[in-house]
Design an enzyme around this catalytic site. Sequence first.
Site, short mmCIF file in Angstrom:
data_model
loop_
_atom_site.label_atom_id
_atom_site.label_comp_id
_atom_site.label_asym_id
_atom_site.label_seq_id
_atom_site.Cartn_x
_atom_site.Cartn_y
_atom_site.Cartn_z
N SER A 13 -6.37 21.11 -46.17
CA SER A 13 -6.03 20.75 -44.78
C SER A 13 -5.61 22.00 -43.99
O SER A 13 -5.82 22.07 -42.77
CB SER A 13 -4.94 19.68 -44.73
OG SER A 13 -3.73 20.18 -45.25
N ASN A 14 -5.04 22.98 -44.67
CA ASN A 14 -4.68 24.22 -43.97
C ASN A 14 -5.92 25.06 -43.67
O ASN A 14 -5.98 25.71 -42.63
CB ASN A 14 -3.65 25.00 -44.77
CG ASN A 14 -2.29 24.36 -44.67
OD1 ASN A 14 -1.63 24.45 -43.63
ND2 ASN A 14 -1.87 23.66 -45.72
N MET A 94 -2.99 27.40 -55.73
CA MET A 94 -1.85 27.13 -56.60
C MET A 94 -1.81 28.00 -57.85
O MET A 94 -1.30 27.58 -58.89
CB MET A 94 -1.83 25.63 -56.97
CG MET A 94 -1.83 24.70 -55.78
SD MET A 94 -0.48 25.04 -54.60
CE MET A 94 0.87 24.18 -55.43
N ASN A 111 0.43 34.34 -47.97
CA ASN A 111 0.66 33.07 -48.66
C ASN A 111 1.41 32.11 -47.74
O ASN A 111 2.21 32.53 -46.91
CB ASN A 111 1.47 33.29 -49.95
CG ASN A 111 1.63 32.01 -50.75
OD1 ASN A 111 0.68 31.23 -50.87
ND2 ASN A 111 2.81 31.76 -51.28
N HIS A 113 3.85 28.69 -47.77
CA HIS A 113 4.72 27.96 -48.70
C HIS A 113 5.48 26.86 -47.94
O HIS A 113 6.05 27.13 -46.88
CB HIS A 113 5.69 28.93 -49.37
CG HIS A 113 6.53 28.25 -50.39
ND1 HIS A 113 6.01 27.83 -51.61
CD2 HIS A 113 7.82 27.84 -50.38
CE1 HIS A 113 6.96 27.24 -52.30
NE2 HIS A 113 8.06 27.22 -51.58
#
Length: 196
Positions: A13-14, A94, A111, A113
């Site tokens: 989704s990102n 991941m 990254n 988070h």
Amino acid sequence: MLKLGVLISGNGSNLQAIIDAIAAGWLDASIQVVISNKPDAYGLQRAQAAGIKAVSVKPSSFAATADPTHCYNDALRRILQEYDVEWVVMAGYMKLLGAEVLDAFPDRVINLHPALLPAFPGAHAIEEAFAAGVPVTGVTVHIANERFDDGPILAQAEVPVLPDDTLDTLEARIHETEHKLLPEVLSTLRSPARSR
Ligand code: GRF
């Protein structure tokens, strides 16, 4: 125009948020390649639907080599370089990224988070923040290094934990926040200076 390589492991989704920001015209970037460590990651389909090269590289396919982690990361590096990537974006990737990639893209690996680092690093950040009962959690975008969820922070956005939140509602708001913050941060990055 920023040339991005996006690493994913799942839903993507990102990745979609980056695709949408580029399509909307406010993120001046091109996704050169999407790489997943899982062949069934839905994000690969999102990439294909957007006409983006999508590749899966299974870590287990290097199991028979003398150094599987090195060979896997070296394969990632080769693909990213082959597609002329300038910045690498771990968007729900991941796995720990090896020095093979980090050294090839010095300070150019990002990254995402789902917590306010240094609080709640690791793969279960949203659950752990919810279980801890913190009043505020959030999202962090940072430069990656050889440790999980470590490295210089580029941006953070807070997400309050509401009294009637369930894990699901909190998760949904965190993801919404990620989908805004990640493309926003990418829009502030610049291509590395090329040596002539
Ligand atoms: C995101 O919450 C990201 O921060 C975390 O994994 C999730 C991936 O979501 N590391 P998606 O694959 O981008 O939908």
